[in-house]
Design a protein around this motif. Structure first.
Motif, PDB file in Angstrom:
ATOM      1  N   GLY A 287      39.210  20.736  92.132  1.00  0.00           N
ATOM      2  CA  GLY A 287      39.228  19.772  91.620  1.00  0.00           C
ATOM      3  C   GLY A 287      37.942  18.762  91.981  1.00  0.00           C
ATOM      4  N   PRO A 288      38.205  17.411  91.035  1.00  0.00           N
ATOM      5  CA  PRO A 288      37.048  16.374  91.321  1.00  0.00           C
ATOM      6  C   PRO A 288      37.048  15.836  92.741  1.00  0.00           C
ATOM      7  CG  PRO A 288      38.808  15.702  89.800  1.00  0.00           C
ATOM      8  CD  PRO A 288      38.950  17.040  90.006  1.00  0.00           C
TER       9      PRO A 288
ATOM     10  N   PHE B 132      31.836  26.105  91.556  1.00  0.00           N
ATOM     11  CA  PHE B 132      31.839  27.461  91.668  1.00  0.00           C
ATOM     12  C   PHE B 132      30.472  27.996  91.050  1.00  0.00           C
ATOM     13  CE2 PHE B 132      32.922  31.593  92.705  1.00  0.00           C
ATOM     14  CZ  PHE B 132      32.459  32.414  91.615  1.00  0.00           C
TER      15      PHE B 132
ATOM     16  N   LYS C  77      31.535  14.435  94.012  1.00  0.00           N
ATOM     17  CA  LYS C  77      32.346  15.331  92.913  1.00  0.00           C
ATOM     18  C   LYS C  77      32.710  16.423  94.058  1.00  0.00           C
ATOM     19  CE  LYS C  77      29.983  14.108  88.985  1.00  0.00           C
ATOM     20  NZ  LYS C  77      29.117  14.676  87.692  1.00  0.00           N
ATOM     21  N   GLY C  78      33.964  17.259  93.308  1.00  0.00           N
ATOM     22  CA  GLY C  78      34.197  18.590  93.803  1.00  0.00           C
ATOM     23  C   GLY C  78      33.325  19.569  93.772  1.00  0.00           C
ATOM     24  N   PRO C  79      33.207  20.647  94.645  1.00  0.00           N
ATOM     25  CA  PRO C  79      32.123  21.869  94.663  1.00  0.00           C
ATOM     26  C   PRO C  79      32.609  22.668  93.358  1.00  0.00           C
ATOM     27  CG  PRO C  79      33.440  21.689  96.696  1.00  0.00           C
ATOM     28  CD  PRO C  79      34.110  20.609  96.025  1.00  0.00           C
TER      29      PRO C  79
ATOM     30  N   LEU D   9      38.902  29.879 102.858  1.00  0.00           N
ATOM     31  CA  LEU D   9      38.015  30.031 102.914  1.00  0.00           C
ATOM     32  C   LEU D   9      37.260  29.401 103.986  1.00  0.00           C
ATOM     33  CD1 LEU D   9      36.890  28.997  99.112  1.00  0.00           C
ATOM     34  CD2 LEU D   9      36.721  31.418 100.412  1.00  0.00           C
TER      35      LEU D   9
ATOM     36  N   LEU E 229      40.230  17.251  98.345  1.00  0.00           N
ATOM     37  CA  LEU E 229      40.276  18.183  97.103  1.00  0.00           C
ATOM     38  C   LEU E 229      41.439  19.114  97.232  1.00  0.00           C
ATOM     39  CD1 LEU E 229      36.483  18.464  98.475  1.00  0.00           C
ATOM     40  CD2 LEU E 229      36.994  17.777  96.231  1.00  0.00           C
TER      41      LEU E 229
ATOM     42  N   HIS F 232      35.364  34.486 102.779  1.00  0.00           N
ATOM     43  CA  HIS F 232      36.650  34.597 102.658  1.00  0.00           C
ATOM     44  C   HIS F 232      36.794  36.145 103.295  1.00  0.00           C
ATOM     45  CE1 HIS F 232      39.857  35.654  99.279  1.00  0.00           C
ATOM     46  NE2 HIS F 232      40.533  35.551 100.466  1.00  0.00           N
TER      47      HIS F 232
ATOM     48  N   TYR G  59      30.347  40.453  96.882  1.00  0.00           N
ATOM     49  CA  TYR G  59      31.300  41.004  97.635  1.00  0.00           C
ATOM     50  C   TYR G  59      30.835  42.159  98.678  1.00  0.00           C
ATOM     51  CZ  TYR G  59      34.500  38.922  94.104  1.00  0.00           C
ATOM     52  OH  TYR G  59      35.268  38.137  93.514  1.00  0.00           O
TER      53      TYR G  59
ATOM     54  N   THR H  33      30.168  34.657  93.578  1.00  0.00           N
ATOM     55  CA  THR H  33      31.023  35.417  94.404  1.00  0.00           C
ATOM     56  C   THR H  33      30.071  36.665  94.783  1.00  0.00           C
ATOM     57  OG1 THR H  33      33.004  34.546  93.681  1.00  0.00           O
ATOM     58  CG2 THR H  33      32.853  36.571  95.360  1.00  0.00           C
TER      59      THR H  33
ATOM     60  N   PHE I 201      33.681  27.276 105.211  1.00  0.00           N
ATOM     61  CA  PHE I 201      32.829  26.525 104.685  1.00  0.00           C
ATOM     62  C   PHE I 201      31.723  26.393 105.692  1.00  0.00           C
ATOM     63  CE2 PHE I 201      33.368  25.576 100.327  1.00  0.00           C
ATOM     64  CZ  PHE I 201      34.404  25.736 100.175  1.00  0.00           C
ATOM     65  N   GLY I 202      30.252  26.699 105.423  1.00  0.00           N
ATOM     66  CA  GLY I 202      28.938  26.363 106.245  1.00  0.00           C
ATOM     67  C   GLY I 202      28.916  24.677 105.824  1.00  0.00           C
TER      68      GLY I 202
ATOM     69  N   LEU J 177      26.682  24.970  98.948  1.00  0.00           N
ATOM     70  CA  LEU J 177      27.720  25.094 100.127  1.00  0.00           C
ATOM     71  C   LEU J 177      27.946  26.879  99.891  1.00  0.00           C
ATOM     72  CD1 LEU J 177      30.339  22.510  99.591  1.00  0.00           C
ATOM     73  CD2 LEU J 177      28.922  22.508 101.361  1.00  0.00           C
TER      74      LEU J 177
ATOM     75  N   TYR K 141      28.834  27.519  96.269  1.00  0.00           N
ATOM     76  CA  TYR K 141      29.127  26.449  95.425  1.00  0.00           C
ATOM     77  C   TYR K 141      27.991  25.275  95.359  1.00  0.00           C
ATOM     78  CZ  TYR K 141      33.992  27.762  95.824  1.00  0.00           C
ATOM     79  OH  TYR K 141      35.302  28.595  95.877  1.00  0.00           O
TER      80      TYR K 141
ATOM     81  N   PHE L  85      30.802  33.246  98.925  1.00  0.00           N
ATOM     82  CA  PHE L  85      31.068  32.162  97.781  1.00  0.00           C
ATOM     83  C   PHE L  85      29.622  31.237  98.172  1.00  0.00           C
ATOM     84  CE2 PHE L  85      34.850  33.533  96.312  1.00  0.00           C
ATOM     85  CZ  PHE L  85      35.686  34.009  97.081  1.00  0.00           C
TER      86      PHE L  85
ATOM     87  N   GLN M 269      27.462  21.321  94.948  1.00  0.00           N
ATOM     88  CA  GLN M 269      28.338  19.943  95.262  1.00  0.00           C
ATOM     89  C   GLN M 269      27.442  18.729  94.768  1.00  0.00           C
ATOM     90  OE1 GLN M 269      30.375  18.991  98.635  1.00  0.00           O
ATOM     91  NE2 GLN M 269      32.026  17.780  97.464  1.00  0.00           N
TER      92      GLN M 269
END
Lengths: 113, 110
Positions: free
Chosen positions: A105-106, B46, B42-44, B98, A92, B91, B51, B49, B100-101, B87, B36, B34, B38
């Motif tokens: 991106g995808p 958004f 496919k991509g995550p 980033l 990605l 940050h 703070y 966020t 990630f969990g 997800l 996300y 953050f 998914q």
């Protein structure tokens, strides 16, 4: 948010070969990143693609295995070299925003036989 | 070293059955947390966020909250289309990375 495209969307490759993945963004961005997501796992940062200079790699990732290019502010490539089945993953790219957010991106689904 | 732990790993809900996902984090100098979504293959995507502790954000049936040690993603009256992996990522204030969990996979049955 930026519109990000990746090519190819998926590929099946033979062991020992290399694959170059392209990432195109519809606007100029300073920061671009490459991540790997192995099957059933979460995302791991591979490197930061810096425009005009060499990429910055995370621990466990090396330039010989994952060379990256960043010729301009809208495009980057990641090459997965000398592939083995362990490289089968989703790759990605993401871009950073002025608000320090990241958009993805995808993805490119790679299977290595 | 940053640590991001999400629980549960998987959550099966009946349509309309509200629930919460947890993201516990340890990071030196949180710059942002953050969330996300998914979908398979496919991509995550958004979502939010956050703070600072006490902050809340909402989007449709989703509401994210933040404390000094954890974040919750509340899903109110979920629908089958809310089925996805969610997800969480943190940050740090001194760099761009980033962390990630592992994610929570939510399945909503009609």
């Amino acid at each position: 948010s930026a519109v990000i495209s990746q090519k190819p969307s998926r590929d099946i490759c033979q062991r020992g070969t290399s694959l170059t993945i392209q990432c195109q963004v519809d606007s100029q961005v300073t920061m671009m990143f490459w991540y790997r997501q192995q099957p059933g796992q979460s995302l791991t940062l591979i490197a930061t693609a810096n425009q005009g200079s060499e990429a910055t790699y995370e621990s466990g990732f090396v330039i010989d295995k994952f060379p990256i290019s960043r010729p301009n502010l809208t495009f980057s490539t990641l090459t997965v070299s000398n592939m083995s089945p362990e490289d089968s993953s989703i790759y990605l790219c993401s871009v950073g925003s002025s608000a320090n957010e990241q958009f993805f991106g995808p993805g490119t689904r790679l299977t290595v036989l | 070293e940053d640590q991001v732990t999400q629980s549960p790993e998987a959550l099966r809900l009946q349509e309309g059955e509200s629930s919460s996902l947890n993201c516990s984090y340890t990071v030196s100098g949180l710059r942002g947390l953050f969330w996300y979504r998914q979908d398979p293959g496919k991509g995550p995507e958004f979502l939010f966020t956050l703070y600072s502790a006490g902050e809340e954000k909402e989007k449709e049936r989703l509401k994210a909250t933040l404390t000094k040690k954890e974040s919750f993603l509340h899903i109110t009256a979920p629908k089958p289309e809310d089925s996805a992996t969610y997800l969480c990522a943190v940050h740090r204030s001194n760099d761009y990375k980033l962390s990630f969990g592992a994610g929570t996979t939510v399945t909503v049955r009609a």
